[in-house]
Design a protein around this motif. Structure first.
Motif, mmCIF file in Angstrom:
data_model
loop_
_atom_site.group_PDB
_atom_site.id
_atom_site.type_symbol
_atom_site.label_atom_id
_atom_site.label_comp_id
_atom_site.label_asym_id
_atom_site.label_seq_id
_atom_site.Cartn_x
_atom_site.Cartn_y
_atom_site.Cartn_z
ATOM 1 N N TYR A 149 0.862 -1.171 0.000
ATOM 2 C CA TYR A 149 0.000 0.000 0.000
ATOM 3 C C TYR A 149 0.906 1.230 0.000
ATOM 4 C CZ TYR A 149 -3.382 -3.475 1.657
ATOM 5 O OH TYR A 149 -4.169 -4.594 1.795
ATOM 6 N N PHE A 178 1.350 5.589 0.218
ATOM 7 C CA PHE A 178 0.773 6.770 0.855
ATOM 8 C C PHE A 178 1.637 8.008 0.582
ATOM 9 C CE2 PHE A 178 -2.044 4.268 3.606
ATOM 10 C CZ PHE A 178 -1.390 3.060 3.646
ATOM 11 N N LEU A 236 -4.548 1.766 -2.251
ATOM 12 C CA LEU A 236 -4.680 0.432 -1.673
ATOM 13 C C LEU A 236 -4.878 -0.593 -2.772
ATOM 14 C CD1 LEU A 236 -7.039 1.286 1.342
ATOM 15 C CD2 LEU A 236 -4.538 1.255 1.280
ATOM 16 N N ARG A 292 3.630 0.652 2.758
ATOM 17 C CA ARG A 292 3.292 -0.179 3.893
ATOM 18 C C ARG A 292 3.087 -1.620 3.471
ATOM 19 N NH1 ARG A 292 0.726 -2.881 7.093
ATOM 20 N NH2 ARG A 292 -1.174 -3.223 5.906
ATOM 21 N N TYR A 293 3.847 -2.494 4.092
ATOM 22 C CA TYR A 293 3.596 -3.906 3.971
ATOM 23 C C TYR A 293 3.319 -4.423 5.364
ATOM 24 C CZ TYR A 293 4.149 -8.863 3.138
ATOM 25 O OH TYR A 293 3.946 -10.217 3.099
#
Lengths: 110, 113
Positions: free
Chosen positions: A32, A34, A51, A94-95
């Motif tokens: 994801y 951001f 996402l 983000r993982y």
């Protein structure tokens, strides 16, 4: 391992000009993505996130970003900046947890 | 809803002293994170709580740093003894669902002199 590279540490632009803040990431799995913004003396505020679904993501304050899987990029754009957009912008992936780039300081000049 | 609250907003301490930073997450957010930004470098992950349990503390720099989350509510980050290189901005964040973005607090600017 995940990593995030923001290619420009500082971007000066004139008011009403377009701007692109570049972000590349490396990850062997789906992640994801951001963008956060930090205005002077404030905390981090979420601008937008990717996402899944459409690769063009629209966020607050007229910003948008495009997810490009083949180029592993998630560049942030705004067609016409304002003085109030002066801030530091952080790309993040983000993982398992959120990993940030080093930040790009956008300075909008009159 | 109230956001993520951190205090103090600023702290100046001498090398060797102890400082405790506090973070109050958004009510109901089980996930709480601590990050640090040193000297204008990237924001680095320190650790992650799920409720009162440490899920991942791989980013904690050394054993001078101790994080706790009492009863799964607020969290504290203690630095003892503080060193010059600990100066920076410490951010706390919380999230309801790990899949989504985090809500950050305004940070605590720590200066060790």
């Amino acid at each position: 391992a995940q990593s995030v590279t923001q290619l420009d540490s500082q971007v000066p632009v004139f008011e009403e000009a377009p701007v692109e803040l570049r972000c590349n990431y490396s990850s062997s799995v789906s992640v994801y993505l951001f963008w956060y913004v930090q205005y002077p003396n404030q905390g981090l505020q979420l601008l937008l996130k990717y996402l899944s679904g459409s690769t063009l993501v629209k966020g607050i304050n007229g910003f948008e970003a495009e997810f490009n899987k083949s180029q592993t990029s998630f560049h942030l754009r705004k067609p016409s900046v304002h003085i109030s957009d002066t801030a530091e912008y952080f790309c993040a992936v983000r993982y398992n947890d959120m990993r940030f780039g080093a930040g790009t300081r956008l300075t909008v000049k009159p | 809803e109230a956001g993520v609250t951190q205090f103090p907003s600023h702290s100046v301490i001498e090398k060797g002293q102890t400082v405790t930073l506090r973070c109050d997450p958004i009510s109901g957010h089980d996930n709480l994170y601590w990050y640090r930004r040193v000297m204008g470098k990237e924001i680095k992950f320190l650790l992650h709580f799920v409720k009162e349990s440490k899920q991942d503390e791989s980013g904690m720099p050394n054993n001078r740093f101790l994080a706790e989350r009492t009863g799964g509510t607020y969290s504290t980050l203690k630095v003892q003894p503080a060193e010059l290189e600990d100066s920076g901005v410490y951010f706390c964040a919380s999230s309801e669902d790990r899949r989504y973005g985090y809500t950050f607090g305004s940070g605590t600017r720590l200066t060790v002199v």
